[in-house]
Design a protein around this motif. Structure first.
Motif, PDB file in Angstrom:
ATOM      1  N   GLY A  23       0.770  -1.230   0.000  1.00  0.00           N
ATOM      2  CA  GLY A  23       0.000   0.000   0.000  1.00  0.00           C
ATOM      3  C   GLY A  23       0.802   1.280   0.000  1.00  0.00           C
ATOM      4  O   GLY A  23       0.240   2.358   0.249  1.00  0.00           O
ATOM      5  N   PHE A  24       2.090   1.207  -0.281  1.00  0.00           N
ATOM      6  CA  PHE A  24       2.898   2.420  -0.323  1.00  0.00           C
ATOM      7  C   PHE A  24       2.594   3.202  -1.596  1.00  0.00           C
ATOM      8  O   PHE A  24       2.204   2.641  -2.618  1.00  0.00           O
ATOM      9  CB  PHE A  24       4.389   2.070  -0.273  1.00  0.00           C
ATOM     10  CG  PHE A  24       4.892   1.775   1.115  1.00  0.00           C
ATOM     11  CD1 PHE A  24       5.865   2.558   1.701  1.00  0.00           C
ATOM     12  CD2 PHE A  24       4.377   0.706   1.840  1.00  0.00           C
ATOM     13  CE1 PHE A  24       6.329   2.285   2.975  1.00  0.00           C
ATOM     14  CE2 PHE A  24       4.833   0.421   3.116  1.00  0.00           C
ATOM     15  CZ  PHE A  24       5.807   1.216   3.689  1.00  0.00           C
ATOM     16  N   GLY A  25       2.826   4.524  -1.549  1.00  0.00           N
ATOM     17  CA  GLY A  25       2.589   5.375  -2.693  1.00  0.00           C
ATOM     18  C   GLY A  25       3.645   5.193  -3.765  1.00  0.00           C
ATOM     19  O   GLY A  25       4.678   4.535  -3.540  1.00  0.00           O
ATOM     20  N   PRO A  26       3.438   5.787  -4.947  1.00  0.00           N
ATOM     21  CA  PRO A  26       4.362   5.608  -6.075  1.00  0.00           C
ATOM     22  C   PRO A  26       5.802   6.027  -5.770  1.00  0.00           C
ATOM     23  O   PRO A  26       6.736   5.275  -6.076  1.00  0.00           O
ATOM     24  CB  PRO A  26       3.739   6.488  -7.169  1.00  0.00           C
ATOM     25  CG  PRO A  26       2.300   6.575  -6.822  1.00  0.00           C
ATOM     26  CD  PRO A  26       2.249   6.574  -5.326  1.00  0.00           C
ATOM     27  N   LEU A  27       5.983   7.207  -5.182  1.00  0.00           N
ATOM     28  CA  LEU A  27       7.337   7.674  -4.914  1.00  0.00           C
ATOM     29  C   LEU A  27       8.045   6.795  -3.888  1.00  0.00           C
ATOM     30  O   LEU A  27       9.228   6.465  -4.043  1.00  0.00           O
ATOM     31  CB  LEU A  27       7.309   9.129  -4.424  1.00  0.00           C
ATOM     32  CG  LEU A  27       6.887  10.176  -5.460  1.00  0.00           C
ATOM     33  CD1 LEU A  27       6.869  11.564  -4.837  1.00  0.00           C
ATOM     34  CD2 LEU A  27       7.838  10.160  -6.659  1.00  0.00           C
ATOM     35  N   GLN A  28       7.305   6.405  -2.860  1.00  0.00           N
ATOM     36  CA  GLN A  28       7.901   5.534  -1.847  1.00  0.00           C
ATOM     37  C   GLN A  28       8.260   4.164  -2.443  1.00  0.00           C
ATOM     38  O   GLN A  28       9.280   3.568  -2.086  1.00  0.00           O
ATOM     39  CB  GLN A  28       6.937   5.349  -0.667  1.00  0.00           C
ATOM     40  CG  GLN A  28       6.708   6.607   0.146  1.00  0.00           C
ATOM     41  CD  GLN A  28       5.563   7.460  -0.381  1.00  0.00           C
ATOM     42  OE1 GLN A  28       5.124   7.285  -1.512  1.00  0.00           O
ATOM     43  NE2 GLN A  28       5.077   8.375   0.447  1.00  0.00           N
ATOM     44  N   ALA A  29       7.416   3.680  -3.341  1.00  0.00           N
ATOM     45  CA  ALA A  29       7.677   2.385  -3.966  1.00  0.00           C
ATOM     46  C   ALA A  29       8.935   2.437  -4.832  1.00  0.00           C
ATOM     47  O   ALA A  29       9.764   1.509  -4.817  1.00  0.00           O
ATOM     48  CB  ALA A  29       6.476   1.950  -4.804  1.00  0.00           C
ATOM     49  N   VAL A  30       9.098   3.522  -5.587  1.00  0.00           N
ATOM     50  CA  VAL A  30      10.305   3.671  -6.406  1.00  0.00           C
ATOM     51  C   VAL A  30      11.538   3.740  -5.509  1.00  0.00           C
ATOM     52  O   VAL A  30      12.565   3.096  -5.777  1.00  0.00           O
ATOM     53  CB  VAL A  30      10.214   4.925  -7.295  1.00  0.00           C
ATOM     54  CG1 VAL A  30      11.556   5.206  -7.972  1.00  0.00           C
ATOM     55  CG2 VAL A  30       9.132   4.753  -8.354  1.00  0.00           C
ATOM     56  N   LEU A  31      11.444   4.516  -4.433  1.00  0.00           N
ATOM     57  CA  LEU A  31      12.566   4.653  -3.504  1.00  0.00           C
ATOM     58  C   LEU A  31      12.951   3.307  -2.903  1.00  0.00           C
ATOM     59  O   LEU A  31      14.138   2.965  -2.826  1.00  0.00           O
ATOM     60  CB  LEU A  31      12.203   5.647  -2.399  1.00  0.00           C
ATOM     61  CG  LEU A  31      13.264   5.861  -1.305  1.00  0.00           C
ATOM     62  CD1 LEU A  31      14.547   6.414  -1.910  1.00  0.00           C
ATOM     63  CD2 LEU A  31      12.733   6.793  -0.229  1.00  0.00           C
ATOM     64  N   LEU A  32      11.957   2.528  -2.485  1.00  0.00           N
ATOM     65  CA  LEU A  32      12.256   1.218  -1.900  1.00  0.00           C
ATOM     66  C   LEU A  32      12.814   0.262  -2.947  1.00  0.00           C
ATOM     67  O   LEU A  32      13.633  -0.606  -2.633  1.00  0.00           O
ATOM     68  CB  LEU A  32      10.998   0.633  -1.256  1.00  0.00           C
ATOM     69  CG  LEU A  32      10.657   1.205   0.125  1.00  0.00           C
ATOM     70  CD1 LEU A  32       9.327   0.665   0.619  1.00  0.00           C
ATOM     71  CD2 LEU A  32      11.762   0.884   1.129  1.00  0.00           C
ATOM     72  N   GLY A  33      12.372   0.409  -4.200  1.00  0.00           N
ATOM     73  CA  GLY A  33      12.950  -0.408  -5.260  1.00  0.00           C
ATOM     74  C   GLY A  33      14.430  -0.119  -5.441  1.00  0.00           C
ATOM     75  O   GLY A  33      15.260  -1.039  -5.520  1.00  0.00           O
ATOM     76  N   VAL A  34      14.775   1.165  -5.473  1.00  0.00           N
ATOM     77  CA  VAL A  34      16.179   1.545  -5.614  1.00  0.00           C
ATOM     78  C   VAL A  34      16.982   1.097  -4.400  1.00  0.00           C
ATOM     79  O   VAL A  34      18.087   0.547  -4.538  1.00  0.00           O
ATOM     80  CB  VAL A  34      16.302   3.074  -5.803  1.00  0.00           C
ATOM     81  CG1 VAL A  34      17.777   3.495  -5.804  1.00  0.00           C
ATOM     82  CG2 VAL A  34      15.630   3.503  -7.098  1.00  0.00           C
ATOM     83  N   LEU A  35      16.429   1.287  -3.221  1.00  0.00           N
ATOM     84  CA  LEU A  35      17.125   0.901  -1.992  1.00  0.00           C
ATOM     85  C   LEU A  35      17.382  -0.603  -1.946  1.00  0.00           C
ATOM     86  O   LEU A  35      18.450  -1.059  -1.517  1.00  0.00           O
ATOM     87  CB  LEU A  35      16.306   1.338  -0.771  1.00  0.00           C
ATOM     88  CG  LEU A  35      16.934   1.096   0.598  1.00  0.00           C
ATOM     89  CD1 LEU A  35      18.254   1.839   0.717  1.00  0.00           C
ATOM     90  CD2 LEU A  35      15.983   1.534   1.704  1.00  0.00           C
ATOM     91  N   THR A  36      16.405  -1.381  -2.397  1.00  0.00           N
ATOM     92  CA  THR A  36      16.593  -2.832  -2.440  1.00  0.00           C
ATOM     93  C   THR A  36      17.730  -3.197  -3.375  1.00  0.00           C
ATOM     94  O   THR A  36      18.527  -4.101  -3.099  1.00  0.00           O
ATOM     95  CB  THR A  36      15.301  -3.525  -2.907  1.00  0.00           C
ATOM     96  OG1 THR A  36      14.215  -3.130  -2.076  1.00  0.00           O
ATOM     97  CG2 THR A  36      15.447  -5.036  -2.831  1.00  0.00           C
ATOM     98  N   GLY A  37      17.821  -2.475  -4.503  1.00  0.00           N
ATOM     99  CA  GLY A  37      18.854  -2.776  -5.477  1.00  0.00           C
ATOM    100  C   GLY A  37      20.260  -2.400  -5.041  1.00  0.00           C
ATOM    101  O   GLY A  37      21.213  -3.128  -5.307  1.00  0.00           O
ATOM    102  N   VAL A  38      20.398  -1.265  -4.358  1.00  0.00           N
ATOM    103  CA  VAL A  38      21.739  -0.766  -4.046  1.00  0.00           C
ATOM    104  C   VAL A  38      22.162  -1.030  -2.607  1.00  0.00           C
ATOM    105  O   VAL A  38      23.350  -0.870  -2.277  1.00  0.00           O
ATOM    106  CB  VAL A  38      21.833   0.750  -4.335  1.00  0.00           C
ATOM    107  CG1 VAL A  38      21.398   1.068  -5.752  1.00  0.00           C
ATOM    108  CG2 VAL A  38      21.029   1.577  -3.328  1.00  0.00           C
ATOM    109  N   GLY A  39      21.231  -1.446  -1.740  1.00  0.00           N
ATOM    110  CA  GLY A  39      21.535  -1.563  -0.317  1.00  0.00           C
ATOM    111  C   GLY A  39      22.621  -2.570   0.013  1.00  0.00           C
ATOM    112  O   GLY A  39      23.572  -2.270   0.746  1.00  0.00           O
TER     113      GLY A  39
END
Length: 210
Positions: free
Chosen positions: A116-132
């Motif tokens: 249920g996260f919003g679009p911007l938060q979802a993109v941010l978490l996608g990037v964070l998952t990739g680079v973390g």
């Protein structure tokens, strides 16, 4: 095969790719033994997903499903036993890193949308998952994280594009696992092309050239 099964498969492929990349990077850049190889492989593979799940307010998948840890260990072990053949080859490491980045970016965005996260938060978490995971690996190896380097050949930007495809498709009501695959392919392609043609993100005005 159900959508959840496909997502799990992509997630495990990302874990394996990042574990192999993390372990090979450790072998190439530092003097580490089997413990160091395995630890850095596992951290690279699982670090981003653990951060994502904690931010999503759930128990990390690593501690719920044994397949994540086993897959990460398998990737690290493969790198250890094939280190003689692979340690001097930069291209395989870069390709595995690009594959892991792509898969994790779209999986991170997908899971954020499911919660249920919003679009911007979802993109941010996608990037964070990739680079973390790679960021934690680089810190442990005492080097500037790839995502922050001026010579990263585009790293966060491809992840942002891949996650953005997933979020955009969901926003307009076209959410589908195939858009996740398309996002992963876009991320992978941009990352590989940036490596091939030496593309970098623009530097601040007045910054000295690399």
């Amino acid at each position: 095969m159900s959508t959840q099964s496909i997502i799990l498969t992509l997630d495990l492929l990302g874990v394996f790719a990042f574990a192999l990349d993390g372990a090979l990077t450790a072998i190439r850049t530092a003097r580490v033994d089997i413990v160091g190889v395995m630890v850095l492989g596992v951290i690279t593979a699982l670090g981003g997903g653990i951060i994502r799940d904690v931010l999503l307010g759930q128990t990390p998948a690593t501690f719920q499903d044994w397949r994540y840890l086993v897959t990460a260990l398998a990737g690290g072990a493969l790198a250890y036993f094939l280190s003689r053949q692979l340690r001097h080859l930069a291209t395989p490491i870069q390709l595995f890193d690009a594959a892991g980045l792509s898969l994790f970016a779209v999986i991170g965005a997908t899971k954020a949308l499911e919660h249920g996260f919003g679009p911007l938060q979802a993109v941010l978490l996608g990037v964070l998952t990739g680079v973390g995971g790679g960021t934690i690996r680089d810190v442990l190896l005492n080097r500037v994280p790839v995502v922050l380097s001026a010579n990263s050949r585009l790293y966060a930007i491809p992840a942002l594009l891949g996650a953005g495809v997933v979020v955009l498709a969901d926003t307009v009501g076209l959410g589908s696992v195939w858009f996740a695959v398309a996002g992963a392919l876009l991320c992978f392609s941009v990352r590989v092309l940036s490596l091939r043609y030496r593309w970098n993100a623009p530097l601040p005005p007045g910054a000295p050239p690399a």
